[in-house]
Design an enzyme around this catalytic site. Structure first.
Site, PDB file in Angstrom:
ATOM      1  N   ASP A  11      -1.330   6.550  -0.822  1.00 35.49           N
ATOM      2  CA  ASP A  11      -1.605   5.540  -1.850  1.00 35.49           C
ATOM      3  C   ASP A  11      -2.779   6.084  -2.679  1.00 35.49           C
ATOM      4  O   ASP A  11      -3.394   7.095  -2.318  1.00 35.49           O
ATOM      5  CB  ASP A  11      -1.986   4.206  -1.178  1.00 35.49           C
ATOM      6  N   SER A  12      -3.099   5.383  -3.752  1.00 36.47           N
ATOM      7  CA  SER A  12      -4.251   5.776  -4.559  1.00 36.47           C
ATOM      8  C   SER A  12      -5.554   5.656  -3.773  1.00 36.47           C
ATOM      9  O   SER A  12      -6.542   6.312  -4.108  1.00 36.47           O
ATOM     10  CB  SER A  12      -4.342   4.871  -5.786  1.00 36.47           C
ATOM     11  N   GLY A  44      -3.298   2.085 -11.195  1.00 39.23           N
ATOM     12  CA  GLY A  44      -2.686   1.008 -11.998  1.00 39.23           C
ATOM     13  C   GLY A  44      -3.017   1.019 -13.468  1.00 39.23           C
ATOM     14  O   GLY A  44      -2.258   0.491 -14.273  1.00 39.23           O
ATOM     15  N   CYS A  74       2.707   2.693  -2.301  1.00 37.24           N
ATOM     16  CA  CYS A  74       2.077   2.251  -3.544  1.00 37.24           C
ATOM     17  C   CYS A  74       3.180   1.901  -4.533  1.00 37.24           C
ATOM     18  O   CYS A  74       4.035   2.735  -4.837  1.00 37.24           O
ATOM     19  CB  CYS A  74       1.220   3.395  -4.087  1.00 37.24           C
ATOM     20  N   ASN A  75       3.145   0.656  -5.017  1.00 37.99           N
ATOM     21  CA  ASN A  75       4.175   0.217  -5.977  1.00 37.99           C
ATOM     22  C   ASN A  75       4.054   0.964  -7.299  1.00 37.99           C
ATOM     23  O   ASN A  75       5.056   1.337  -7.905  1.00 37.99           O
ATOM     24  CB  ASN A  75       4.025  -1.275  -6.230  1.00 37.99           C
ATOM     25  N   THR A  76       2.813   1.196  -7.730  1.00 42.90           N
ATOM     26  CA  THR A  76       2.570   1.849  -9.017  1.00 42.90           C
ATOM     27  C   THR A  76       3.096   3.287  -8.987  1.00 42.90           C
ATOM     28  O   THR A  76       3.775   3.738  -9.915  1.00 42.90           O
ATOM     29  CB  THR A  76       1.051   1.866  -9.315  1.00 42.90           C
ATOM     30  N   CYS A 184       1.412  -5.193  -4.833  1.00 43.18           N
ATOM     31  CA  CYS A 184       0.513  -4.034  -4.762  1.00 43.18           C
ATOM     32  C   CYS A 184       0.033  -3.971  -3.323  1.00 43.18           C
ATOM     33  O   CYS A 184      -0.310  -5.008  -2.733  1.00 43.18           O
ATOM     34  CB  CYS A 184      -0.660  -4.232  -5.723  1.00 43.18           C
ATOM     35  N   THR A 185       0.007  -2.773  -2.764  1.00 46.39           N
ATOM     36  CA  THR A 185      -0.298  -2.655  -1.338  1.00 46.39           C
ATOM     37  C   THR A 185      -1.762  -2.950  -1.007  1.00 46.39           C
ATOM     38  O   THR A 185      -2.114  -3.114   0.155  1.00 46.39           O
ATOM     39  CB  THR A 185       0.079  -1.255  -0.825  1.00 46.39           C
ATOM     40  N   HIS A 186      -2.610  -3.025  -2.024  1.00 50.21           N
ATOM     41  CA  HIS A 186      -3.999  -3.424  -1.765  1.00 50.21           C
ATOM     42  C   HIS A 186      -4.105  -4.927  -1.477  1.00 50.21           C
ATOM     43  O   HIS A 186      -5.013  -5.362  -0.778  1.00 50.21           O
ATOM     44  CB  HIS A 186      -4.882  -3.116  -2.989  1.00 50.21           C
TER      45      HIS A 186
END
Ligand code: DGL
Length: 269
Positions: A11-12, A44, A74-76, A184-186
């Site tokens: 992920d980011s 994002g 991560c969706n983005t 969003c995974t956050h």
């Protein structure tokens, strides 16, 4: 043996840990390697091209480590690059998207709110996903600029985060949303705060568990499952961490959210 190799998850930043936890619970005997691309966080608000480049760099690192599968937690990043990764690598590549399908099925009022990054909601992939379910329910999309940064600061229940979330959630509540998608995974890390703000009557849908089951399915299909835990396995040693960011900054939050020491490796790419 290929099934002994790790599954690369990235992920980011720390958001993908919310997915990693589901994968670890679903597949406790698998080796996992988590990469937080913190030097380039957040994705994002970055250009599609930059997010794509970062995904290719992380994927090249996983390939070098001989990972047997990759999870874009991560969706983005999924919206920007999963198709490229699938075209480039001959291993299962699992991506994620906001859980519109289950949310639409679940909503009694037929009014679903979607929280996601600007990158996700502005993507072609999301437009297509939304079009697919637009006839079945009213879908109200709420981008959440700044929220990922709050979570990356470890501000999971500060007044600032609360008021930011309040401003994103109030309009959705006023429009009668009864189901809320965490796109969003956050965001699962602020789910308790979201719950406090929206109350008990709104359902909150997260995709982590469904992704973990998809990873299991893909490994099974490709005959890549690692055999069950052996006596020699040290469970915590099965999960490794790395970051492109500043270790001193990333480590405390990573370990706090993971619930134990993560000792991330410094990654330079
Ligand atoms: N956690 C990521 C997602 O699911 C992206 C957060 C970001 O870097 O903006 O969309």
């Amino acid at each position: 043996m290929q099934s002994e190799e790790a599954i690369g998850v990235f992920d980011s930043g720390v958001g993908g840990l919310s997915v990693l936890a589901h994968i670890r619970d679903c597949l406790p005997h698998e080796r996992l390697f988590y990469v937080a691309d913190s030097a380039f966080m957040p994705y994002g608000c970055k250009s599609n091209q930059l997010v794509e480049e970062r995904c290719l760099s992380v994927a090249a690192f996983f390939a070098e480590k001989k990972c047997k599968a990759m999870v874009v937690a991560c969706n983005t990043a999924t919206a920007a690059a999963v198709h490229h990764l699938r075209a480039m690598y001959d291993i299962p590549v699992i991506g994620m998207e906001p859980a519109l399908k289950p949310a639409v099925g679940f909503s009694r009022a037929g009014v679903v709110g979607i929280l996601a990054t600007s990158g996700t909601v502005g993507s072609e992939k999301f437009r297509r996903l939304k079009d697919r379910y637009a006839l079945d329910a009213t879908l109200i999309v709420q981008p959440c600029p700044g929220l990922v940064e709050q979570i990356e600061k470890g501000d999971l229940d500060s007044e600032m985060t609360r008021s930011m979330l309040g401003s994103f959630l109030q309009p959705l509540m006023l429009q009668g949303v009864d189901t809320l998608v965490l796109g969003c995974t956050h965001y699962p890390f602020v789910a308790p705060l979201i719950r406090e703000i929206v109350g008990e009557t709104i359902a909150i849908v997260d995709t982590g568990d469904a992704i973990a089951r998809e990873v299991e399915r893909q490994l099974q299909l490709n005959n890549l499952l690692r055999s069950p835990l052996r006596l020699t396995d040290d469970r915590s040693a099965l999960v490794k961490f790395g970051t492109t960011g500043d270790i001193d900054q990333v480590e405390p939050l990573m370990s706090q959210l993971w619930g134990k020491d993560t000792s991330p490796k410094q990654l330079l790419f």
